[in-house]
Design an enzyme around this catalytic site. Sequence first.
Site, PDB file in Angstrom:
ATOM      1  N   LEU A  42      18.357 -71.694   0.012  1.00 54.22           N
ATOM      2  CA  LEU A  42      18.257 -70.064   0.003  1.00 54.22           C
ATOM      3  C   LEU A  42      18.272 -69.609   0.852  1.00 54.22           C
ATOM      4  O   LEU A  42      16.889 -68.895   0.962  1.00 54.22           O
ATOM      5  CB  LEU A  42      17.977 -69.600  -1.347  1.00 54.22           C
ATOM      6  CG  LEU A  42      17.876 -70.497  -2.571  1.00 54.22           C
ATOM      7  CD1 LEU A  42      17.656 -69.352  -4.138  1.00 54.22           C
ATOM      8  CD2 LEU A  42      19.446 -70.912  -3.075  1.00 54.22           C
ATOM      9  N   ASP A  43      18.883 -68.825   2.036  1.00 56.80           N
ATOM     10  CA  ASP A  43      18.547 -68.697   3.322  1.00 56.80           C
ATOM     11  C   ASP A  43      19.249 -67.647   3.545  1.00 56.80           C
ATOM     12  O   ASP A  43      20.860 -67.757   3.617  1.00 56.80           O
ATOM     13  CB  ASP A  43      18.811 -69.698   4.401  1.00 56.80           C
ATOM     14  CG  ASP A  43      18.046 -69.433   5.925  1.00 56.80           C
ATOM     15  OD1 ASP A  43      17.369 -68.443   5.766  1.00 56.80           O
ATOM     16  OD2 ASP A  43      18.721 -69.812   7.037  1.00 56.80           O
ATOM     17  N   GLY A  44      18.662 -66.384   4.377  1.00 54.71           N
ATOM     18  CA  GLY A  44      19.063 -65.258   4.697  1.00 54.71           C
ATOM     19  C   GLY A  44      18.798 -64.423   3.770  1.00 54.71           C
ATOM     20  O   GLY A  44      19.791 -62.872   4.205  1.00 54.71           O
ATOM     21  N   SER A 228      22.719 -71.746   3.456  1.00 53.68           N
ATOM     22  CA  SER A 228      23.508 -70.771   3.754  1.00 53.68           C
ATOM     23  C   SER A 228      23.004 -70.275   4.854  1.00 53.68           C
ATOM     24  O   SER A 228      22.233 -70.757   5.281  1.00 53.68           O
ATOM     25  CB  SER A 228      23.270 -69.057   2.576  1.00 53.68           C
ATOM     26  OG  SER A 228      21.964 -69.725   2.322  1.00 53.68           O
ATOM     27  N   SER A 229      23.972 -69.153   5.440  1.00 56.98           N
ATOM     28  CA  SER A 229      23.690 -68.439   6.784  1.00 56.98           C
ATOM     29  C   SER A 229      23.935 -69.126   8.263  1.00 56.98           C
ATOM     30  O   SER A 229      23.651 -68.893   9.594  1.00 56.98           O
ATOM     31  CB  SER A 229      22.295 -67.614   6.671  1.00 56.98           C
ATOM     32  OG  SER A 229      20.988 -68.754   7.502  1.00 56.98           O
TER      33      SER A 229
END
Length: 283
Positions: A42-44, A228-229
């Site tokens: 879960l990045d960003g 993500s990101s």
Amino acid sequence: MEEERSENMMSKLLVRLNSTARHLLFRVVSTGPIPQHIAFILDGNRRFAKKWNLTEGGGHKAGFLALMSVLKYCYEIGVKYVTVYAFSLDNFNRRPDEVQYVMDLMQEKIEGFLKELTLVNKYGVRVLFVGDIERLYTPVRVAAEKAMEATAHNTTTYLLVCVAYTSSHEIPRAIYESCEEKSGVTRVTMNGNGYGNGDDHEVGIKVVDLEKHMYFRVAPDPDILVRSSGETRLSNFLVWQTVNCVLYSPKALWPEMGLWQVVWGILKFQKNYKYLEKKKKQA
């Protein structure tokens, strides 16, 4: 009053149309192989908050809403296991106030989850917190243990939440516990095949010994790892388990993740399915 009633009817109609279109899309995608296990980094969240000038913590709250949508899409299309990297051991090195905020948010969401157990049990979701959960702040750890206990009888789908986790902690821990298990022997050794050299006083540690002591012994290896990101780093996450796995890095920040990112990840898996199955058989 009449205008408000019309708006409500239109809103319900749009929701119904959206749901129908989504299920038709999933039927088409389901003509190909569906991954059994998808893992997400879960990045960003913080970049999302900065991008939209949100108050501190606003990105994490938006990220939680995105997580709920992504979970729904995964389970609807037939994915049995979903893993999310919620909080690494390294995150404890962040500013104390930021760590406290995430811990408070985690506790709030877990306790909110416990209030929705009727719906959770309807879909048969079993929740497992994976990692060194003793490192969590006490209220969070207690809430996590309650969630695991309350869903222990569910077996339809699984949500694995990685907290206080890194692969560089998981792997040495598994080696240590494997050695402890064989502590009755004179010496424990490892070689390329996981075996000792055959001496009567030596016992080798095999791959199966290590995997028996991994945190992730509770689930099959992921078929897809999504970060993500647009980042392509594993960030010390599932290094052992992602040897034969599709890596997918959509440019969307985590709070922006939704239906299309899930679908594209599955299509990428389907495109590489035969190759991945061949590699697994050779392993």
